[in-house]
Write an enzyme that holds these catalytic residues in place. Structure first.
Site, PDB file in Angstrom:
ATOM      1  N   LYS A 138       3.230  -3.237  -7.261  1.00  0.00           N
ATOM      2  CA  LYS A 138       4.905  -3.355  -7.663  1.00  0.00           C
ATOM      3  C   LYS A 138       5.693  -3.392  -6.728  1.00  0.00           C
ATOM      4  CE  LYS A 138       8.016  -2.292 -10.806  1.00  0.00           C
ATOM      5  NZ  LYS A 138       8.413  -2.831 -11.937  1.00  0.00           N
ATOM      6  N   LYS A 147       5.210 -13.637 -17.768  1.00  0.00           N
ATOM      7  CA  LYS A 147       4.734 -12.190 -18.265  1.00  0.00           C
ATOM      8  C   LYS A 147       3.040 -12.006 -18.903  1.00  0.00           C
ATOM      9  CE  LYS A 147       6.684  -9.383 -16.367  1.00  0.00           C
ATOM     10  NZ  LYS A 147       7.612  -9.649 -15.649  1.00  0.00           N
ATOM     11  N   GLU A 196       9.577 -17.070 -16.710  1.00  0.00           N
ATOM     12  CA  GLU A 196       9.588 -15.337 -17.038  1.00  0.00           C
ATOM     13  C   GLU A 196       8.788 -15.421 -18.471  1.00  0.00           C
ATOM     14  OE1 GLU A 196       9.287 -12.931 -15.270  1.00  0.00           O
ATOM     15  OE2 GLU A 196       9.749 -11.423 -16.420  1.00  0.00           O
ATOM     16  N   TRP A 202      -3.990  -1.939  -1.773  1.00  0.00           N
ATOM     17  CA  TRP A 202      -3.920  -3.479  -2.205  1.00  0.00           C
ATOM     18  C   TRP A 202      -4.364  -4.381  -1.243  1.00  0.00           C
ATOM     19  CZ3 TRP A 202      -2.075  -7.824  -1.509  1.00  0.00           C
ATOM     20  CH2 TRP A 202      -1.747  -9.000  -2.110  1.00  0.00           C
ATOM     21  N   CYS A 246       1.112  -0.993   0.106  1.00  0.00           N
ATOM     22  CA  CYS A 246       0.181  -0.247  -0.382  1.00  0.00           C
ATOM     23  C   CYS A 246       1.079   1.194  -0.269  1.00  0.00           C
ATOM     24  CB  CYS A 246      -1.246   0.265   1.317  1.00  0.00           C
ATOM     25  SG  CYS A 246      -1.682  -1.114   0.880  1.00  0.00           S
ATOM     26  N   ARG A 258       2.571   0.900  -5.630  1.00  0.00           N
ATOM     27  CA  ARG A 258       2.426   0.136  -4.553  1.00  0.00           C
ATOM     28  C   ARG A 258       0.720  -0.836  -3.561  1.00  0.00           C
ATOM     29  NH1 ARG A 258       6.581   1.031  -2.203  1.00  0.00           N
ATOM     30  NH2 ARG A 258       6.725  -0.027   0.293  1.00  0.00           N
ATOM     31  N   GLU A 263       0.445 -12.680 -16.373  1.00  0.00           N
ATOM     32  CA  GLU A 263      -0.290 -11.507 -15.221  1.00  0.00           C
ATOM     33  C   GLU A 263      -1.022 -10.250 -15.741  1.00  0.00           C
ATOM     34  OE1 GLU A 263       3.181  -9.904 -12.553  1.00  0.00           O
ATOM     35  OE2 GLU A 263       4.770  -9.945 -14.533  1.00  0.00           O
ATOM     36  N   ASN A 314      -0.161  -0.493   6.357  1.00  0.00           N
ATOM     37  CA  ASN A 314      -0.016  -0.760   5.364  1.00  0.00           C
ATOM     38  C   ASN A 314       0.576  -2.721   6.467  1.00  0.00           C
ATOM     39  OD1 ASN A 314       1.336  -2.723   2.977  1.00  0.00           O
ATOM     40  ND2 ASN A 314       3.020  -0.919   2.929  1.00  0.00           N
ATOM     41  N   GLY A 315       0.485  -3.161   6.104  1.00  0.00           N
ATOM     42  CA  GLY A 315       0.619  -4.765   6.483  1.00  0.00           C
ATOM     43  C   GLY A 315      -0.506  -6.040   7.030  1.00  0.00           C
ATOM     44  N   HIS A 358       6.924 -36.469 -18.038  1.00  0.00           N
ATOM     45  CA  HIS A 358       6.585 -36.863 -16.371  1.00  0.00           C
ATOM     46  C   HIS A 358       5.177 -36.221 -16.575  1.00  0.00           C
ATOM     47  CE1 HIS A 358      10.913 -38.192 -16.843  1.00  0.00           C
ATOM     48  NE2 HIS A 358      10.777 -37.265 -17.123  1.00  0.00           N
TER      49      HIS A 358
END
Ligand code: F6R
Length: 587
Positions: free
Chosen positions: A582, A469, A465, A71, A2, A28, A472, A97-98, A488
């Site tokens: 971010k 990309k 990666e 967030w 946040c 954020r 997301e 934030n948390g 497998h």
């Protein structure tokens, strides 16, 4: 996750300053926002669901205010759940934030005696402070005591309308206090305050700061004892770059990659030698990262093995703390992080540090928590990344790791040559003709539900990666696999027409990568080859000029632009995908 911004001063513009500050911190968290400013003796509050970026609201004259871009963790994305949250009197407001891990227990206690309006854990903090004030404690003491009752990693900023103060206290998530002229600030990072304050105090875990317009006082949250302020001049350059000729930051940052590689070749030789020396002297080196940065770390293992015959260990930031019993004072732990704020990395590196390990880091944001906790911080110099997706920072992390591996092998010049090759290949895949083909591919596959990416060797982290990309940003389900793992189990997922990106650079993995592609094709898969040359197995071909061990850089760039075009075709915002932020400062 946040963004927090607070202002107290002699000026009358708190509302505008908080709004502008929060816009800078929007990366954020961006599912909702809220601001409270003191108007007379009451708080004027504005809250909305959605992004703050284009919001233009006016506030009455005010000299005290704060706000947050959220967030969501506890409670859905609603106006009621947006911060700030208030005590019953409406005089104490809190942004946070948390995660308050014991909030259910606290909520149960307060249910009858307090008016709880939201589903958040944050609101409980306001009521905790209220209880302390009602029992006669000063605001400072009330915030301190309330904070000590919280479990988990939390950054809390509380505003007291009566005493005209802000209190900031933290464990885990970052908070920075900015010291201005007859005004003081608090924010989640220095980017928000650098325009008005050239001196800052980075709060350490367990520190409580009390801000009014004249001064900032610091306390140890545990004991309540006063502490000296450790003032840091804010003298590093944080260049804020606009969009220029681009529509979105994502595509702009993708196109900056050749320049990033060139800069690393030119400027990072000293740091590569320094890091190589640390690795040589250590007894066990660990590369640790999360998400995209973890794939750079994994690629690093291949780089050092292939180029230098040197074994490095890899760990996800979120897993490292469960597997670090063997860390000792001869270990070197290298944290890799664009933001330098990722909670999972910070926590595991702090643990390693306590065991005596040396901490190095590859970090993009100067002054970030990881930068400050490292014994040997190395700035990767990718420039500010504003799109939520990490692109140019990934390329910078890869380039520095590759360069360092070659320096360790005593072949720095070969490392430079290889990076030059990667840069040329990057430029090729970003040219008009290649991009036309990638756009066309996006149109072909945009309605597919699933997509797979396979690669071997260093193309395995490239596959991970590439898939990240694509998923997301475009929300198409994409998975990356080590090509050898297909038979497998994964091959069960292949159906007629399933698009599969095959990373087939001309290295030792080429033959085996094609063999895996054949197995997919035989089951109806649609094979998209990323390779220096076309091949009859490929249903669609994207030329990626060979860059040997560094092919991961241009191969990933193809996936980055494919993700961008898919996202545009689906009508989403490429810079701010849903549910993401971010800087991931919660565990
Ligand atoms: C993906 C992405 C994330 C980050 C991850 C770590 O595009 O950006 O996976 O790589 O959250 O972030 P940093 O590098 O800031 O530690």
């Amino acid at each position: 996750m946040c963004g927090i911004f607070g202002y107290v001063g002699k000026g009358e513009d708190a509302g505008r300053l908080v709004l502008e500050g929060l816009k800078k911190l929007e990366y954020r968290g961006y599912d909702s926002w809220g601001i409270a400013c003191l108007k007379g003796r009451r708080l004027e509050v504005k809250k909305e669901v959605g992004k703050i970026g284009k919001v233009a609201v006016r506030f009455s004259k005010s000299s005290l205010g704060f706000g947050q871009t959220r967030w969501a963790t506890h409670g859905g994305v609603t106006r009621t759940n947006a911060h700030p949250h208030f005590d019953c009197s409406g005089r104490v407001a809190v942004v946070h934030n948390g995660i308050v891990e014991n909030y259910q227990e606290l909520k149960k206690k307060f249910k009858k005696s307090h008016k709880i309006v939201s589903q958040t854990d944050t609101e409980i903090i306001a009521h905790l402070i209220e209880e302390e004030i009602e029992s006669g404690k000063s605001f400072t003491e009330a915030v301190r005591r309330a904070f000590l009752r919280l479990k988990g990693l939390n950054a809390v900023v509380a505003l007291n309308a009566q005493s005209h103060e802000l209190a900031a206290v933290k464990s885990g998530s970052p908070l920075v206090v900015g010291l201005g002229q007859s005004e003081n600030f608090v924010a989640s990072d220095s980017l928000g305050i650098k325009d008005r304050a050239d001196k800052v105090v980075f709060l350490s875990d367990g520190e409580l700061a009390i801000l009014d317009e004249n001064r900032v006082q610091l306390f140890d949250a545990q004991s309540g004892r006063k502490k000296d302020l450790k003032v840091t001049p804010l003298n590093w350059e944080i260049k804020e770059e606009g969009l220029g000729r681009y529509r979105h930051y994502l595509i702009k940052e993708i196109y900056e990659q050749p320049r990033v590689v060139t800069r690393i070749i030119k400027e990072k030789g000293g740091e590569a030698a320094y890091l190589a020396d640390l690795i040589k002297k250590s007894y066990g080196t660990y590369l640790v990262g999360c998400g995209t940065a973890s794939y750079a770390a994994l690629a690093g293992v291949y780089f050092f093995s292939t180029a230098a015959g040197h074994h490095l260990n890899f760990s996800l930031g979120s897993e490292f703390s469960y597997a670090e019993d063997f860390i000792n004072d001869r270990s070197l732990v290298i944290g890799i992080s664009q933001s330098g704020e990722t909670a999972d990395i910070i926590e595991s590196l702090n643990k390693a540090k306590k065991k005596g390990a040396k901490i190095a880091s590859l970090v993009n944001v100067p002054g970030s928590t990881l930068y400050r906790l490292s014994d040997f911080p190395i700035l990767i110099g990718a420039g500010q990344e504003r799109a939520v997706l990490s692109t140019k920072a990934f390329t910078a992390q890869l380039s520095i790791l590759l360069y360092t591996a070659y320096v360790l092998a005593g072949r720095g010049a070969d490392g430079q040559k290889l990076l030059n090759k990667a840069r040329r290949s990057l430029q090729y895949v970003l040219n008009k003709e290649s991009q036309r083909k990638i756009k066309k591919l996006a149109r072909v596959i945009k309605d597919r539900e699933h997509l797979y990416v396979i690669g071997r060797g260093v193309s395995y982290p490239a596959a991970l990666e590439a898939a990240l990309k694509i998923k997301e940003d475009s929300y198409i389900h994409a998975e990356g696999f080590a090509a050898g793992e297909l038979k497998h189990g994964v091959i069960a997922l292949i159906e007629k027409g399933t698009p599969c990106l095959v990373l087939a650079p001309h290295d030792e993995t080429f033959g085996a990568a094609l063999a895996s592609a054949m197995e997919i094709k035989a089951r109806g898969g649609y094979i998209i080859g990323l390779s220096p040359q076309d091949n009859e197995i490929f249903d669609y071909f994207i030329k990626v000029p060979d860059a040997n061990l560094a092919s991961i850089i241009p191969n990933t760039a193809v996936a980055q632009t494919l993700a961008y075009y898919l996202t545009l075709l689906k009508g989403y915002d490429p810079d701010k995908p849903r549910n993401l932020a971010k800087s991931v400062t919660v565990k």
